[in-house]
Write a protein that holds these residues in place. Structure first.
Motif, PDB file in Angstrom:
ATOM      1  N   ILE A 105      -1.000   9.701   3.041  1.00  0.00           N
ATOM      2  CA  ILE A 105      -2.384   9.360   3.330  1.00  0.00           C
ATOM      3  C   ILE A 105      -3.178  10.660   3.390  1.00  0.00           C
ATOM      4  O   ILE A 105      -2.730  11.648   3.979  1.00  0.00           O
ATOM      5  CB  ILE A 105      -2.531   8.542   4.631  1.00  0.00           C
ATOM      6  CG1 ILE A 105      -3.959   8.051   4.775  1.00  0.00           C
ATOM      7  CG2 ILE A 105      -2.062   9.284   5.839  1.00  0.00           C
ATOM      8  CD1 ILE A 105      -4.078   6.752   5.511  1.00  0.00           C
ATOM      9  N   HIS A 106      -4.317  10.664   2.727  1.00  0.00           N
ATOM     10  CA  HIS A 106      -5.156  11.854   2.664  1.00  0.00           C
ATOM     11  C   HIS A 106      -6.576  11.453   3.053  1.00  0.00           C
ATOM     12  O   HIS A 106      -7.298  10.844   2.264  1.00  0.00           O
ATOM     13  CB  HIS A 106      -5.116  12.443   1.251  1.00  0.00           C
ATOM     14  CG  HIS A 106      -5.726  13.798   1.156  1.00  0.00           C
ATOM     15  ND1 HIS A 106      -7.000  14.004   0.711  1.00  0.00           N
ATOM     16  CD2 HIS A 106      -5.230  15.014   1.476  1.00  0.00           C
ATOM     17  CE1 HIS A 106      -7.270  15.302   0.730  1.00  0.00           C
ATOM     18  NE2 HIS A 106      -6.218  15.929   1.198  1.00  0.00           N
TER      19      HIS A 106
ATOM     20  N   LEU B 148       0.857  -1.180   0.000  1.00  0.00           N
ATOM     21  CA  LEU B 148       0.000   0.000   0.000  1.00  0.00           C
ATOM     22  C   LEU B 148       0.897   1.236   0.000  1.00  0.00           C
ATOM     23  O   LEU B 148       1.725   1.410   0.896  1.00  0.00           O
ATOM     24  CB  LEU B 148      -0.889  -0.018   1.239  1.00  0.00           C
ATOM     25  CG  LEU B 148      -1.982   1.024   1.353  1.00  0.00           C
ATOM     26  CD1 LEU B 148      -2.984   0.877   0.207  1.00  0.00           C
ATOM     27  CD2 LEU B 148      -2.696   0.869   2.693  1.00  0.00           C
ATOM     28  N   ILE B 149       0.749   2.102  -1.031  1.00  0.00           N
ATOM     29  CA  ILE B 149       1.656   3.244  -1.170  1.00  0.00           C
ATOM     30  C   ILE B 149       0.984   4.562  -0.821  1.00  0.00           C
ATOM     31  O   ILE B 149       1.509   5.355  -0.052  1.00  0.00           O
ATOM     32  CB  ILE B 149       2.245   3.300  -2.592  1.00  0.00           C
ATOM     33  CG1 ILE B 149       3.082   2.047  -2.845  1.00  0.00           C
ATOM     34  CG2 ILE B 149       3.076   4.558  -2.792  1.00  0.00           C
ATOM     35  CD1 ILE B 149       3.535   1.880  -4.271  1.00  0.00           C
ATOM     36  N   ASN B 150      -0.168   4.828  -1.406  1.00  0.00           N
ATOM     37  CA  ASN B 150      -0.893   6.079  -1.167  1.00  0.00           C
ATOM     38  C   ASN B 150      -2.345   5.745  -0.864  1.00  0.00           C
ATOM     39  O   ASN B 150      -2.923   4.881  -1.503  1.00  0.00           O
ATOM     40  CB  ASN B 150      -0.847   6.992  -2.392  1.00  0.00           C
ATOM     41  CG  ASN B 150       0.553   7.446  -2.702  1.00  0.00           C
ATOM     42  OD1 ASN B 150       1.198   8.054  -1.860  1.00  0.00           O
ATOM     43  ND2 ASN B 150       1.028   7.151  -3.897  1.00  0.00           N
ATOM     44  N   VAL B 151      -2.929   6.475   0.083  1.00  0.00           N
ATOM     45  CA  VAL B 151      -4.333   6.298   0.410  1.00  0.00           C
ATOM     46  C   VAL B 151      -4.997   7.662   0.334  1.00  0.00           C
ATOM     47  O   VAL B 151      -4.511   8.631   0.928  1.00  0.00           O
ATOM     48  CB  VAL B 151      -4.524   5.713   1.828  1.00  0.00           C
ATOM     49  CG1 VAL B 151      -5.987   5.662   2.212  1.00  0.00           C
ATOM     50  CG2 VAL B 151      -3.892   4.330   1.927  1.00  0.00           C
ATOM     51  N   LYS B 152      -6.083   7.732  -0.416  1.00  0.00           N
ATOM     52  CA  LYS B 152      -6.860   8.970  -0.517  1.00  0.00           C
ATOM     53  C   LYS B 152      -8.330   8.592  -0.438  1.00  0.00           C
ATOM     54  O   LYS B 152      -8.881   7.996  -1.352  1.00  0.00           O
ATOM     55  CB  LYS B 152      -6.547   9.677  -1.829  1.00  0.00           C
ATOM     56  CG  LYS B 152      -7.085  11.068  -1.914  1.00  0.00           C
ATOM     57  CD  LYS B 152      -6.555  11.772  -3.157  1.00  0.00           C
ATOM     58  CE  LYS B 152      -6.939  13.221  -3.158  1.00  0.00           C
ATOM     59  NZ  LYS B 152      -6.401  13.915  -4.324  1.00  0.00           N
TER      60      LYS B 152
ATOM     61  N   VAL C 249      -2.571  13.719   6.052  1.00  0.00           N
ATOM     62  CA  VAL C 249      -3.597  14.757   6.060  1.00  0.00           C
ATOM     63  C   VAL C 249      -4.860  14.141   6.652  1.00  0.00           C
ATOM     64  O   VAL C 249      -5.412  13.199   6.099  1.00  0.00           O
ATOM     65  CB  VAL C 249      -3.889  15.284   4.635  1.00  0.00           C
ATOM     66  CG1 VAL C 249      -4.999  16.322   4.671  1.00  0.00           C
ATOM     67  CG2 VAL C 249      -2.635  15.845   3.998  1.00  0.00           C
ATOM     68  N   LEU C 250      -5.270  14.676   7.802  1.00  0.00           N
ATOM     69  CA  LEU C 250      -6.499  14.246   8.461  1.00  0.00           C
ATOM     70  C   LEU C 250      -7.348  15.471   8.712  1.00  0.00           C
ATOM     71  O   LEU C 250      -6.885  16.425   9.329  1.00  0.00           O
ATOM     72  CB  LEU C 250      -6.205  13.572   9.803  1.00  0.00           C
ATOM     73  CG  LEU C 250      -5.408  12.286   9.786  1.00  0.00           C
ATOM     74  CD1 LEU C 250      -5.096  11.859  11.211  1.00  0.00           C
ATOM     75  CD2 LEU C 250      -6.162  11.199   9.071  1.00  0.00           C
ATOM     76  N   GLY C 251      -8.554  15.453   8.243  1.00  0.00           N
ATOM     77  CA  GLY C 251      -9.462  16.578   8.485  1.00  0.00           C
ATOM     78  C   GLY C 251     -10.244  16.328   9.733  1.00  0.00           C
ATOM     79  O   GLY C 251      -9.710  16.313  10.827  1.00  0.00           O
TER      80      GLY C 251
END
Length: 184
Positions: free
Chosen positions: A39-40, A12-16, A62-64
């Motif tokens: 991770i976004h 797993l490389i990028n999570v959006k 990035v966590l909103g």
């Protein structure tokens, strides 16, 4: 409850996940994902315990989730983490422990986020023996952060600084999903 949902997924490389809001009460969601670089989760309301533990290639989180919370050891051992952007209301003990290159924290919460303990930044550039980092917060909250419990200690260490989000490269970057290239 969302515990271990992606744990040890080394490929797993990028999570959006732009509309995902909550992993539940569990922890270790991405723990051991050594291939994860970014991770976004702009709508996620906080972090689980050890959520990113040992994600040794993670550079950007990035966590909103306006008003969400950290959790003990959430980012522990993320040795390549450079940027943490969140709207969290509370940081807990050892949240960023051992994030040796974390030098940019962006807090978009509309009140001063609680920092339960200065140990949240042990082993980071923000620590008393660190090289220094930059905390970006809303302009209207800068003086409140400078006097807030535990934040005042962190911001009092040599080379740490606090700047307004407004007018910075982070004003819209990350918050709107746009990625900023990480530089060494």
């Amino acid at each position: 409850n969302g515990s271990y949902v992606f744990a040890n997924c080394q490929d797993l490389i990028n999570v959006k996940l732009p509309i995902f809001t909550n992993f539940g009460s569990g922890g270790y969601q991405f723990s051991g994902c050594t291939g994860l670089t970014s991770i976004h989760l702009p709508s996620c309301k906080g972090m689980g315990q050890y959520m990113f533990n040992g994600c040794t290639n993670l550079e950007v989180v990035v966590l909103g989730g306006l008003g969400g919370n950290g959790n003990d050891n959430s980012l522990r051992g993320c040795t390549k983490l450079k940027v943490f952007d969140s709207a969290m209301a509370r940081f807990y003990t050892n949240d960023c422990y051992g994030c040796t290159v974390l030098d940019t924290i962006i807090i978009r919460y509309t009140s001063v986020s609680t920092l339960s303990n200065i140990n949240a930044f042990t082993g980071t550039p923000f620590a008393s023996t660190g090289a220094g980092g930059t905390l970006y917060v809303p302009q209207s909250l800068i003086s409140s952060y400078q006097s807030a419990t535990n934040w005042s200690t962190i911001l009092g260490y040599e080379n740490n600084q606090i700047l307004p989000i407004e007018g910075s490269i982070y004003e819209t970057q990350y918050a709107d999903g746009t990625q900023i290239p990480i530089t060494a």
